[in-house]
Design a protein around this motif. Structure first.
Motif, PDB file in Angstrom:
ATOM      1  N   ASP A   1       0.829  -1.215   0.000  1.00  0.00           N
ATOM      2  CA  ASP A   1       0.000   0.000   0.000  1.00  0.00           C
ATOM      3  C   ASP A   1       0.856   1.255   0.000  1.00  0.00           C
ATOM      4  O   ASP A   1       0.536   2.231  -0.671  1.00  0.00           O
ATOM      5  CB  ASP A   1      -0.927   0.013   1.218  1.00  0.00           C
ATOM      6  CG  ASP A   1      -1.940  -1.116   1.165  1.00  0.00           C
ATOM      7  OD1 ASP A   1      -2.347  -1.496   0.044  1.00  0.00           O
ATOM      8  OD2 ASP A   1      -2.313  -1.621   2.242  1.00  0.00           O
ATOM      9  N   PHE A   2       1.954   1.241   0.752  1.00  0.00           N
ATOM     10  CA  PHE A   2       2.824   2.415   0.804  1.00  0.00           C
ATOM     11  C   PHE A   2       3.513   2.648  -0.543  1.00  0.00           C
ATOM     12  O   PHE A   2       3.744   3.791  -0.937  1.00  0.00           O
ATOM     13  CB  PHE A   2       3.872   2.274   1.911  1.00  0.00           C
ATOM     14  CG  PHE A   2       3.282   2.319   3.289  1.00  0.00           C
ATOM     15  CD1 PHE A   2       2.627   3.451   3.749  1.00  0.00           C
ATOM     16  CD2 PHE A   2       3.364   1.225   4.141  1.00  0.00           C
ATOM     17  CE1 PHE A   2       2.076   3.510   5.017  1.00  0.00           C
ATOM     18  CE2 PHE A   2       2.820   1.264   5.406  1.00  0.00           C
ATOM     19  CZ  PHE A   2       2.164   2.404   5.851  1.00  0.00           C
ATOM     20  N   VAL A   3       3.844   1.577  -1.261  1.00  0.00           N
ATOM     21  CA  VAL A   3       4.470   1.706  -2.584  1.00  0.00           C
ATOM     22  C   VAL A   3       3.506   2.355  -3.563  1.00  0.00           C
ATOM     23  O   VAL A   3       3.900   3.187  -4.385  1.00  0.00           O
ATOM     24  CB  VAL A   3       4.934   0.324  -3.106  1.00  0.00           C
ATOM     25  CG1 VAL A   3       5.315   0.384  -4.568  1.00  0.00           C
ATOM     26  CG2 VAL A   3       6.102  -0.185  -2.276  1.00  0.00           C
ATOM     27  N   ASP A   4       2.230   1.983  -3.480  1.00  0.00           N
ATOM     28  CA  ASP A   4       1.231   2.529  -4.404  1.00  0.00           C
ATOM     29  C   ASP A   4       0.802   3.946  -4.050  1.00  0.00           C
ATOM     30  O   ASP A   4       0.197   4.630  -4.868  1.00  0.00           O
ATOM     31  CB  ASP A   4       0.000   1.629  -4.443  1.00  0.00           C
ATOM     32  CG  ASP A   4       0.277   0.319  -5.154  1.00  0.00           C
ATOM     33  OD1 ASP A   4       1.209   0.278  -5.979  1.00  0.00           O
ATOM     34  OD2 ASP A   4      -0.435  -0.663  -4.886  1.00  0.00           O
TER      35      ASP A   4
ATOM     36  N   PHE B   1      10.616   6.460   3.698  1.00  0.00           N
ATOM     37  CA  PHE B   1      10.307   5.777   2.449  1.00  0.00           C
ATOM     38  C   PHE B   1       9.626   6.791   1.547  1.00  0.00           C
ATOM     39  O   PHE B   1       8.604   7.373   1.908  1.00  0.00           O
ATOM     40  CB  PHE B   1       9.391   4.576   2.678  1.00  0.00           C
ATOM     41  CG  PHE B   1       8.960   3.929   1.401  1.00  0.00           C
ATOM     42  CD1 PHE B   1       9.846   3.145   0.683  1.00  0.00           C
ATOM     43  CD2 PHE B   1       7.685   4.121   0.904  1.00  0.00           C
ATOM     44  CE1 PHE B   1       9.460   2.559  -0.513  1.00  0.00           C
ATOM     45  CE2 PHE B   1       7.290   3.543  -0.291  1.00  0.00           C
ATOM     46  CZ  PHE B   1       8.181   2.760  -0.997  1.00  0.00           C
ATOM     47  N   ILE B   2      10.203   7.006   0.380  1.00  0.00           N
ATOM     48  CA  ILE B   2       9.652   7.960  -0.574  1.00  0.00           C
ATOM     49  C   ILE B   2       9.334   7.193  -1.852  1.00  0.00           C
ATOM     50  O   ILE B   2      10.242   6.805  -2.596  1.00  0.00           O
ATOM     51  CB  ILE B   2      10.643   9.108  -0.862  1.00  0.00           C
ATOM     52  CG1 ILE B   2      11.004   9.796   0.443  1.00  0.00           C
ATOM     53  CG2 ILE B   2      10.054  10.082  -1.868  1.00  0.00           C
ATOM     54  CD1 ILE B   2      12.141  10.766   0.341  1.00  0.00           C
ATOM     55  N   PRO B   3       8.047   6.935  -2.105  1.00  0.00           N
ATOM     56  CA  PRO B   3       7.692   6.166  -3.303  1.00  0.00           C
ATOM     57  C   PRO B   3       8.006   6.950  -4.572  1.00  0.00           C
ATOM     58  O   PRO B   3       7.891   8.178  -4.597  1.00  0.00           O
ATOM     59  CB  PRO B   3       6.188   5.931  -3.155  1.00  0.00           C
ATOM     60  CG  PRO B   3       5.718   6.947  -2.183  1.00  0.00           C
ATOM     61  CD  PRO B   3       6.891   7.328  -1.332  1.00  0.00           C
TER      62      PRO B   3
END
Length: 84
Positions: A17-20, A37-39
């Motif tokens: 979910d964090f990646v998207d 974390f910076i997608p």
């Protein structure tokens, strides 16, 4: 832009979910920030085309007869010896 703060366990559990998502995330451990974390959003069209091309090459290799595979292996070995 402020980053949402999540614990490391929550981060691992929800990584997909964090990646998207578009928002950066501050990952914490015991309440202290241990990383961010910076997608990255990018055009996946090029990646898809590359994977398709690789799949097509693999299909061609899998369709080769045993004698053709042996010839390719021998050619590879000769080129490696020559490169040394």
């Amino acid at each position: 832009m402020s980053a949402a703060r999540v614990g490391i366990r929550e981060f691992r559990a929800g990584l997909a979910d964090f990646v998207d998502d578009d928002a950066p995330v501050a990952v914490t451990r015991h309440g202290r920030t241990v990383g961010y974390f910076i997608p990255v959003k990018d055009d996946r069209t090029a990646e898809t085309a590359t994977l398709r091309a690789a799949g097509e090459k693999l299909d061609k290799l899998l369709a080769l007869a045993d004698s053709e595979v042996d010839t390719l292996v021998e050619d590879f070995k000769e080129r490696r010896r020559a490169a040394r």
